[in-house]
Structures are given as C-alpha cells and as structure tokens.
Enzyme design. Structure first.
Site, PDB file in Angstrom:
ATOM      1  N   THR A 198     -54.218 -62.016   1.512  1.00  0.00           N
ATOM      2  CA  THR A 198     -55.227 -61.929   0.454  1.00  0.00           C
ATOM      3  C   THR A 198     -55.115 -60.613  -0.328  1.00  0.00           C
ATOM      4  O   THR A 198     -54.610 -59.630   0.204  1.00  0.00           O
ATOM      5  CB  THR A 198     -56.590 -62.003   1.158  1.00  0.00           C
ATOM      6  OG1 THR A 198     -56.701 -63.296   1.727  1.00  0.00           O
ATOM      7  CG2 THR A 198     -57.764 -61.745   0.258  1.00  0.00           C
ATOM      8  N   GLY A 228     -63.466 -69.436   3.051  1.00  0.00           N
ATOM      9  CA  GLY A 228     -63.409 -68.223   3.877  1.00  0.00           C
ATOM     10  C   GLY A 228     -64.396 -67.178   3.412  1.00  0.00           C
ATOM     11  O   GLY A 228     -65.376 -67.473   2.715  1.00  0.00           O
ATOM     12  N   THR A 248     -60.361 -58.248   4.138  1.00  0.00           N
ATOM     13  CA  THR A 248     -59.263 -59.180   4.364  1.00  0.00           C
ATOM     14  C   THR A 248     -59.074 -59.369   5.866  1.00  0.00           C
ATOM     15  O   THR A 248     -59.409 -58.493   6.646  1.00  0.00           O
ATOM     16  CB  THR A 248     -57.960 -58.659   3.724  1.00  0.00           C
ATOM     17  OG1 THR A 248     -56.867 -59.469   4.187  1.00  0.00           O
ATOM     18  CG2 THR A 248     -57.667 -57.213   4.086  1.00  0.00           C
ATOM     19  N   GLU A 250     -59.340 -62.277   9.270  1.00  0.00           N
ATOM     20  CA  GLU A 250     -59.864 -63.560   9.740  1.00  0.00           C
ATOM     21  C   GLU A 250     -61.217 -63.833   9.096  1.00  0.00           C
ATOM     22  O   GLU A 250     -62.247 -63.250   9.479  1.00  0.00           O
ATOM     23  CB  GLU A 250     -60.063 -63.525  11.253  1.00  0.00           C
ATOM     24  CG  GLU A 250     -58.764 -63.541  12.028  1.00  0.00           C
ATOM     25  CD  GLU A 250     -59.020 -63.581  13.527  1.00  0.00           C
ATOM     26  OE1 GLU A 250     -58.155 -63.077  14.260  1.00  0.00           O
ATOM     27  OE2 GLU A 250     -60.061 -64.096  13.961  1.00  0.00           O
TER      28      GLU A 250
END
Ligand code: ASP
Length: 327
Positions: A198, A228, A248, A250
């Site tokens: 990302t 997300g 950025t 998980e």
C-alpha cells in the site's frame, strides 16, 4: 511552527529476500515522490491537502507498489481499489472502496470530500460518482500487472487466503517468499508472506496544516468485497490540527487498533509527543498484527514505526533533512 515536512510510504511488510534491484527501484520511486512533495511545498506553497493528493497520485500511477496500476488482485483476479484522504484543517475527509476503473482513486476520494454531501462512497455508487465527476477511467486490465498475476497464482497454489507480512518463506518463481509448514494463520486462515504494498503520504505545510492520504489494492487474493483499513478514517488514515497519519500492514489488525486515530488521541488527550504516540500504538495496539505507519505533527516533526520486517518509507523536512529507508 517548525516548518513543513513530508513523509511517504510504500507499505509495511517487505519480503526479507527482496532482490536488491527491486529495493533500488522502490527507493528511487520514494525519492521521486518526496522531491515532488518538497517542490510543491517549497516553490508552489501548496496546502498540505493538495500535496498529499499529488504525491499519492504519482505512486498510484507507477505499477511498483500496491495502488492504482499494480494493485493487489482479488480472488477472482480483478482489482478493487480503495483510498482515503483527510484534511486536518477542519477535519474534512473523503474515501472510496471497491473502485475498479478509476485511474487515481485518491483523487476520487478527494472529490467525495469536496463535491459530495458524504464522506465515503463504495462500489457501483463510487463508480457512478466517478463518471459524473469526469475523472479518468480505464479498463480494469490497465491495473493488472504480470507480477501480480504471478503472485495471485502463487497465493492460490499455496492455498493462502491472504498474503501478508510475516517471515519466513520459501523461494519461488515470482518472489522469494517462504510458506511455513504448518502455515501461519490470521483469523484462523492460512497466510503467507510476500505482498505488494500500500502507499501513503502525510504532510504538514508551512502554515502548520496537516493532511494524510492512503491508497491501496488491499490484500492479494482477498475475498471479493473485502474492505481494509486504508479507506477507513481513524484506522488507516487520520489528520487533525495536531498531526497527519497514514498506516499500512494487516488491515484487519489496524482496524481493530484504530491505529491512525489513536496516534492523534494520545497527542490530544495524553499530550504525548508524535514519536511517543507512534511508538505506543505500534507496541500496544496491534496485538499479533504486523503493521507500520508514518506521521507528521503540526510543528514540523516526522515520525514512523513498524513491527513488520520492513516498511518502504521516506521523509523530508524544511531544514534539509531527507531520508529513504526500507528495513
Ligand atoms: N493495509 C492494507 C490492507 O489491509 C494492506 C497494506 O498496507 O499493504 O488492505
């Protein structure tokens, strides 16, 4: 006021065996984007909100990282991109998800903020809004790169629902990731290591106004419709009068930890310094999750933190400091 500052990231995670050539490409791209931000702040005197959009557009248009062209692929091999932007001056924000044809999702998020009565549009509503606003639209194929088709194939072969940010891994034709045996799990699902990453940018301008922007294709081999942290204000992105933050890593862990907003809250309620607030959230708010973030404060400080193997990142400040790093 401590002057302007700009920070960029190209994602947390990073395969520890990432080829040197790819590391160099990433550093060059980060440097180019920093320079773009620096000249916008120095010569054009653009406000922070314009600079974060400008820089993220550049990152989206380059296929190297996971946003715009080069986005991670869904389980069906398509892209569903998402982005958010926030102007700390006035706490205005805009976000989009499930975008499949918009060349620069960050600019669509900006238009949601500026030209719609809402903060967040998704899927067909976001696409309709994009058409109405006349933004550049491209066929879904434009966003799909050969590298990512290879990685999706690997994800499917190794039966990983998501690629993510944990070492260690095996060699492969497409990346040098290793799949552990038995595999690591996240939320009970098998995961493996390498992911395209990302992008994000945070800026404080010469007048102390902070802004933040984040854009992504999400996780490789993600379920259709998965959203997300990146488009979620307070999770992946946040800006207020004190700071700007872009996260950025998980996404599911970042959402649970409300990472970006917590940095601001620690500064506001506990009067922590920017770096102390960043260190706190990385240490205490992620549980087992792997993630990172970049941040700026209204007095010109920059800070970052991550608990993954690495995070592609770069910083520049008005007093001449400039740094680009991965590990
Ligand atoms: N945070 C992003 C997501 O979960 C992925 C990344 O940062 O690489 O969609």
């Amino acid at each position: 006021m401590g002057g302007w500052a700009v920070a960029v990231h190209g994602g947390a995670g990073v395969d520890p065996n990432l080829p040197l050539e790819r590391q160099e490409q990433a550093k060059l791209l980060l440097t180019r984007c920093l320079n773009l931000g620096v000249s916008a702040l120095r010569s054009s005197g653009l406000p922070a909100i314009d600079v974060v959009e400008l820089v993220v557009r550049e990152l989206e248009s380059d296929p190297l990282f996971n946003s715009g062209r080069g986005s991670a692929l869904t389980e069906k091999g398509t892209v569903e991109m998402e982005a958010s932007i926030m102007d700390g001056a006035g706490r205005r924000c805009g976000a989009v998800s499930g975008v499949t044809t918009v060349k620069n999702p960050i600019s669509l998020a900006r238009l949601v903020m500026d030209k719609s009565p809402h903060s967040y549009l998704a899927f067909s509503g976001a696409e309709d809004f994009a058409k109405q606003q006349g933004v550049e639209l491209l066929d879904n194929d434009y966003f799909i790169t050969e590298d990512n088709v290879g990685m999706l194939k690997l994800a499917k072969e190794t039966n990983t629902i998501m690629f993510d940010y944990r070492i260690p891994a095996i060699g492969s034709e497409y990346c040098s990731a290793v799949v552990e045996n038995p595999p690591l799990t996240m939320n009970g699902l098998p995961i493996s290591v390498y992911a395209p990453e990302t992008v994000g940018c945070v800026v404080v301008d010469g007048q102390g106004r902070c802004a933040a922007a984040t854009s992504t294709g999400g996780l490789m081999n993600k379920m259709m419709g998965r959203i997300g942290d990146s488009p979620l204000i307070g999770a992946g992105t946040y800006a207020c009068e004190l700071c700007g933050v872009s996260c950025t890593g998980e996404g599911e862990a970042i959402i649970r930890g409300t990472l970006a907003r917590d940095v601001a809250a620690l500064m506001e309620y506990k009067e922590l310094s920017l770096q102390d607030a960043v260190d706190y959230v990385i240490k205490k708010r992620l549980d087992e999750g792997k993630a990172g973030l970049i941040a700026v404060s209204n007095n010109g400080e920059v800070a970052y933190g991550f608990n993954s193997v690495g995070m592609f990142r770069g910083f520049a400040t008005e007093n001449g400091f400039m740094e680009v790093g991965i590990w």
